[in-house]
Design a protein around this motif. Structure first.
Motif, mmCIF file in Angstrom:
data_model
loop_
_atom_site.group_PDB
_atom_site.id
_atom_site.type_symbol
_atom_site.label_atom_id
_atom_site.label_comp_id
_atom_site.label_asym_id
_atom_site.label_seq_id
_atom_site.Cartn_x
_atom_site.Cartn_y
_atom_site.Cartn_z
ATOM 1 N N LEU A 28 36.312 40.597 47.553
ATOM 2 C CA LEU A 28 37.601 41.209 47.692
ATOM 3 C C LEU A 28 38.598 40.661 46.405
ATOM 4 N N LEU A 29 38.985 41.519 45.341
ATOM 5 C CA LEU A 29 39.397 41.219 44.181
ATOM 6 C C LEU A 29 40.840 41.923 43.859
ATOM 7 N N ASP A 31 43.280 43.325 40.743
ATOM 8 C CA ASP A 31 42.810 43.687 39.482
ATOM 9 C C ASP A 31 42.329 42.869 38.126
ATOM 10 N N MET A 32 43.246 41.686 38.196
ATOM 11 C CA MET A 32 42.958 40.655 37.091
ATOM 12 C C MET A 32 41.656 40.029 37.292
ATOM 13 N N ASN A 33 41.637 39.659 38.573
ATOM 14 C CA ASN A 33 40.279 39.090 38.907
ATOM 15 C C ASN A 33 38.761 39.974 39.020
ATOM 16 N N PHE A 34 38.893 41.475 39.120
ATOM 17 C CA PHE A 34 37.975 42.133 38.984
ATOM 18 C C PHE A 34 37.710 42.278 37.514
ATOM 19 N N SER A 35 38.519 42.459 36.803
ATOM 20 C CA SER A 35 38.451 42.419 35.215
ATOM 21 C C SER A 35 37.554 41.100 34.696
ATOM 22 N N SER A 36 37.849 40.143 35.261
ATOM 23 C CA SER A 36 37.255 39.150 35.119
ATOM 24 C C SER A 36 35.759 39.060 35.496
ATOM 25 N N TYR A 45 38.462 35.126 44.643
ATOM 26 C CA TYR A 45 38.047 36.258 45.292
ATOM 27 C C TYR A 45 38.186 35.893 46.919
ATOM 28 N N VAL A 46 38.511 36.699 47.938
ATOM 29 C CA VAL A 46 38.236 36.609 49.265
ATOM 30 C C VAL A 46 36.821 37.237 49.451
ATOM 31 N N TRP A 65 43.363 46.589 45.475
ATOM 32 C CA TRP A 65 42.135 45.803 45.401
ATOM 33 C C TRP A 65 41.047 46.390 45.311
ATOM 34 N N HIS A 66 40.130 45.607 44.768
ATOM 35 C CA HIS A 66 38.576 46.016 44.491
ATOM 36 C C HIS A 66 37.759 45.296 45.485
ATOM 37 N N VAL A 67 36.808 45.855 45.982
ATOM 38 C CA VAL A 67 35.407 45.234 46.674
ATOM 39 C C VAL A 67 34.226 45.602 45.821
ATOM 40 N N ALA A 68 33.773 44.300 45.479
ATOM 41 C CA ALA A 68 32.496 44.454 44.631
ATOM 42 C C ALA A 68 31.361 43.969 45.329
#
Length: 89
Positions: A28-29, A31-36, A45-46, A65-68
């Motif tokens: 779970l990220l 926006d900034m961490n999803f880009s990274s 992330y969580v 939030w983004h889930v990858a």
């Protein structure tokens, strides 16, 4: 990098419920961490590696939030379902 992706607005009172067909990494990220994450840089992330589902994640604060979901470089594919439960607390 192959990964499954979900994005949406959520906060600490919400639950993001993820079901998996087998073990995978769930992150779970913001926006900034999803880009990274997408660029292969270090990120925060969580989440983690989960072997059983469903997995329930709670965002630490309100936001986008983004889930990858990925297999950490392993071969294969994963199927997942993701749903947002608003005001689950």
């Amino acid at each position: 990098m192959n990964f499954l992706h979900w994005e949406g607005w959520a906060g600490p009172c919400d639950e993001i419920v993820v079901t998996l067909d087998h073990a995978a990494n769930i992150q779970l990220l913001d926006d900034m961490n999803f880009s990274s994450y997408r660029c292969g840089r270090s990120f925060r992330y969580v989440g983690g590696c989960y072997r059983q589902s469903p997995v329930v994640l709670r965002p630490p604060q309100n936001g986008h939030w983004h889930v990858a979901i990925d297999l950490g470089g392993s071969r294969g594919a994963v199927r997942a379902g993701i749903r947002l439960v608003k005001d689950a607390a």
